[in-house]
Design a protein around this motif. Structure first.
Motif, short mmCIF file in Angstrom:
data_model
loop_
_atom_site.label_atom_id
_atom_site.label_comp_id
_atom_site.label_asym_id
_atom_site.label_seq_id
_atom_site.Cartn_x
_atom_site.Cartn_y
_atom_site.Cartn_z
N PRO A 42 -3.87 1.71 -9.48
CA PRO A 42 -4.05 2.96 -9.10
C PRO A 42 -4.71 2.94 -7.66
O PRO A 42 -5.67 2.42 -7.25
CB PRO A 42 -5.03 3.55 -10.13
N THR A 43 -3.97 3.82 -6.64
CA THR A 43 -4.59 3.66 -5.46
C THR A 43 -4.31 5.35 -4.92
O THR A 43 -3.50 6.03 -5.48
CB THR A 43 -3.95 3.04 -4.37
N TYR A 44 -4.90 5.76 -3.62
CA TYR A 44 -4.72 7.22 -3.45
C TYR A 44 -4.31 7.23 -2.00
O TYR A 44 -5.17 7.17 -0.93
CB TYR A 44 -6.16 7.76 -3.68
N ALA A 97 0.91 -1.21 0.10
CA ALA A 97 -0.09 -0.11 0.10
C ALA A 97 1.01 1.17 -0.17
O ALA A 97 1.49 1.45 1.06
CB ALA A 97 -1.23 -0.12 1.32
N ASN A 98 1.11 1.95 -1.19
CA ASN A 98 1.91 3.04 -1.41
C ASN A 98 1.11 4.36 -0.99
O ASN A 98 0.23 4.57 -1.68
CB ASN A 98 2.73 2.84 -2.78
N ARG A 99 2.10 5.22 -0.61
CA ARG A 99 1.59 6.75 -0.26
C ARG A 99 1.16 7.43 -1.84
O ARG A 99 0.16 8.10 -1.68
CB ARG A 99 2.79 7.38 0.21
N HIS A 100 2.23 7.61 -2.59
CA HIS A 100 1.98 8.45 -3.70
C HIS A 100 1.12 7.78 -5.02
O HIS A 100 1.07 6.64 -5.24
CB HIS A 100 3.00 9.09 -4.33
N SER A 101 0.30 8.59 -5.53
CA SER A 101 -0.46 8.26 -6.90
C SER A 101 -0.48 9.60 -7.78
O SER A 101 -1.01 10.61 -7.33
CB SER A 101 -1.93 7.98 -6.68
N PRO A 102 0.01 9.10 -8.90
CA PRO A 102 0.65 8.09 -9.56
C PRO A 102 2.10 7.73 -8.82
O PRO A 102 2.62 8.60 -8.19
CB PRO A 102 0.66 8.24 -10.97
N ASN A 127 -9.73 10.65 -4.94
CA ASN A 127 -9.19 10.41 -6.18
C ASN A 127 -8.92 11.77 -7.06
O ASN A 127 -9.52 12.78 -6.16
CB ASN A 127 -9.89 9.34 -7.16
N ASP A 128 -8.60 11.61 -8.31
CA ASP A 128 -8.41 12.91 -9.18
C ASP A 128 -9.80 13.74 -9.44
O ASP A 128 -9.61 14.79 -9.88
CB ASP A 128 -8.01 12.56 -10.63
N ARG A 129 -11.10 12.94 -9.21
CA ARG A 129 -12.41 13.58 -9.52
C ARG A 129 -12.86 14.32 -8.08
O ARG A 129 -13.95 14.41 -7.98
CB ARG A 129 -13.07 12.63 -10.09
#
Length: 599
Positions: A298-300, A273-278, A324-326
């Motif tokens: 893709p995760t946030y 489970a990673n911090r940054h997206s992308p 997310n981006d939206r």
């Protein structure tokens, strides 16, 4: 002539005036032990074995081969006790019983069927073997024959959970006979089958390999394929000697959590489970003894992953902390596609700064619980438990539970009872708050116990023998209403043990930790261990995390100090090559695989 007549008259008067007495001082008697000589050898009697158990076989031509004078038993009385039981264990050979080969029979003899030993000659026998003409159904091996005076054995024998509970007394001669395997108890080989032993790395175990053996040289273990999994037959008990660095796992960004899981017939995986997206988070597959990148998702600001199955369906849920981006805030459940051999989006669920997922099954129903950390600046919000709807194939809201800046759910079962513990971290003003344990009653979770915690970040339940423990990782002590301590982060984390009598968890041990974020329990051989994720000591993120060894009366004692950087999560896993620990770093894009070296 007068003397014999006088003697006859005296004897007749004695016999007519005598009252026959029931025995009241008899002790339980192992009749077979009384009958058999020390060597076990007797004319007309053979000691045989059937399916690993020995018993006595009496020849039909000598039905009274096992006998002894009644006078050895009835010393100061004439009749059996008014109530008694005779327990017989017979390994039926000629006519198998419905549930197996052992027939255990308790029965009581009423007054109308009392035996009257001593009325005739001393040779009157207490026991004789039934002839085939009388009782053909009882042909077999006699293993136990016990007289239990003054008691009805029915409650003990008929309510026994297993066969061993019905063994009141087995003669020594039937215990000491070495077992001679007349057939393979583990597996019945088909006619003409060839036994094969495979060496090297773990081979597949399917119906084709059923009844084949695999020898694991590295673990010095012998395993048998049952058609779906390798069953340990013989394995050398290992002991943890030391820990060595095995693999640097470069990640997409800092890793907040990691989940190791196995997909049957596919392989071993680790999801970070990673911090940054992308670029989001990643899934790695264990290939040639290393984790290799397998899939990006893709995760946030992902916090954790949870792997679970429902029937044949395989799922992986991610807890997203940010929108997310939206501007939408979703956590996502992914499903494994056997055709594409990767995880694909299955269901999106609205969450609020989600920290953790927990999957569990209660009474055959599947549930999924999410920890909502905060909504905006409000940390006192509801976390949600979802129930799987088989009709729609989706998770639906089942129950909400108030939480305070929660970090973790931990589900566990004790006997028929199901529990769910939440780690509450921050209520807006303090980390010194109560975390709660809930119990499943009448179709919902209800409060069972509250425990004071200090920025609780994780619960870990584990068993050692019959004892049940629950460890909490306390991250820091802060309260805006009182003066700050000299160090927020050097604080005890605690281990609690279930007290059955008190029906609650009571503190068992405190261990000094440094902003602890995770506990992981694992075993090596017969030894039990706990490893803590120490993340920050108030000055640096480069700090040792510690493996504690279970030392019985002493509790957990520090055994290994492991250099880590911002350690966030631990996962223990095993492969055919050995045992490993994987830790994730929340401060650098590098996680590490450590190998447990054993002796």
């Amino acid at each position: 002539m007068l003397a014999p007549l006088l003697l006859w008259a005296v004897l007749l008067q004695w016999a007519c005036g005598r009252s026959w007495q029931h025995c009241t001082e008899l002790r339980p008697l192992d009749v077979l032990a009384e009958l058999l000589p020390g060597s076990g050898a007797a004319r007309g009697v053979r000691v045989l074995q059937a399916q690993g158990l020995s018993g006595l076989q009496l020849r039909a031509s000598r039905p009274r081969a096992l006998a002894f004078p009644a006078s050895r038993l009835f010393l100061h009385c004439d009749r059996f006790p008014e109530e008694f039981s005779i327990i017989v264990t017979l390994r039926v050979l000629a006519v198998p019983t419905k549930g197996g080969g052992d027939a255990v029979s308790p029965f009581s003899v009423g007054e109308e069927s009392q035996l009257l030993p001593g009325q005739q000659e001393e040779e009157e026998r207490l026991l004789h073997a039934p002839t085939p003409q009388c009782h053909p159904v009882l042909q077999g091996l006699l293993r136990q024959l016990v007289l239990l005076p003054g008691a009805d054995a029915t409650p003990r024998i008929c309510t026994a959970v297993n066969y061993k509970a019905t063994a009141l007394s087995i003669p020594a001669v039937l215990q000491d006979v070495p077992v001679k395997a007349v057939s393979n108890e583990v597996l019945k080989y088909p006619h003409g089958a060839n036994m094969k032993v495979t060496l090297g790395s773990r081979p597949p175990c399917t119906k084709q390999e059923k009844a084949q053996f695999w020898f694991n040289a590295s673990r010095r273990g012998l395993y048998l394929c049952d058609g779906s999994a390798w069953i340990s037959m013989l394995e050398v008990k290992q002991r943890l000697d030391y820990v060595e660095e095995y693999q640097d796992l470069v990640t997409n960004s800092e890793t907040m959590g990691v989940e190791v899981f196995t997909i049957p017939r596919v392989g071993l995986f680790a999801a970070t489970a990673n911090r940054h997206s992308p670029p989001g988070s990643a899934i790695y597959k264990w290939t040639d003894g290393k984790f290799v990148l397998y899939q990006n998702i893709p995760t946030y600001q992902a916090q954790s992953w949870k792997y679970f199955t429902i029937g044949k369906k395989i799922f992986l849920a991610v807890a997203n902390f940010e929108q997310n981006d939206r501007g939408q805030e979703f956590s996502v459940i992914y499903k494994w596609s056997h055709r594409k051999e990767k995880f694909v989006t299955y269901q999106r669920i609205t969450t609020h700064s989600a920290r953790d997922w927990e999957a569990f099954v209660i009474e055959g129903e599947a549930f999924l619980a999410v920890v909502n950390h905060r909504e905006g600046n409000n940390h006192n919000i509801d976390s949600v438990i979802y129930r799987w709807n088989p009709s729609t194939g989706l998770f639906e809201t089942n129950q909400t539970i108030p939480t305070s800046g929660a970090y973790d759910w931990e589900f566990f079962a004790i006997g028929p009872y199901s529990f769910l513990a939440v780690a509450n971290t921050f209520n807006g003003t303090s980390t010194n708050i109560y975390s709660h344990i809930y119990i499943w009653l009448s179709g919902s979770f209800q409060l069972f116990q509250s425990i004071l915690t200090f920025g609780a970040a994780d619960w870990e339940v584990f068993h050692i023998g019959d004892r049940v423990f629950l460890a909490v990782a306390n991250s820091h002590s802060y309260d805006s209403r009182i003066p700050a301590p000299s160090n927020f982060y050097a604080i005890n984390s605690s281990i609690y043990e279930l007290n059955i009598t008190a029906q609650m968890f009571v503190k068992f041990q405190d261990l000094l930790t440094y902003s602890a974020l995770d506990w992981e329990f694992f075993s090596v051989g017969d030894d039990s261990f706990l490893v803590v994720a120490n993340s920050f000591d108030g000055f640096t993120f480069s700090i040792n995390s510690i493996i504690y060894r279970w030392q019985g009366y002493e509790g957990f004692v520090a055994a290994h100090h492991l250099p880590t950087v911002g350690c966030r999560d631990w996962e223990a896993f095993n492969t055919t090559e050995g045992s490993y620990l994987l830790y994730s770093s929340a401060k650098e894009p590098l996680s590490k695989v450590l190998k447990l070296k054993t002796t």
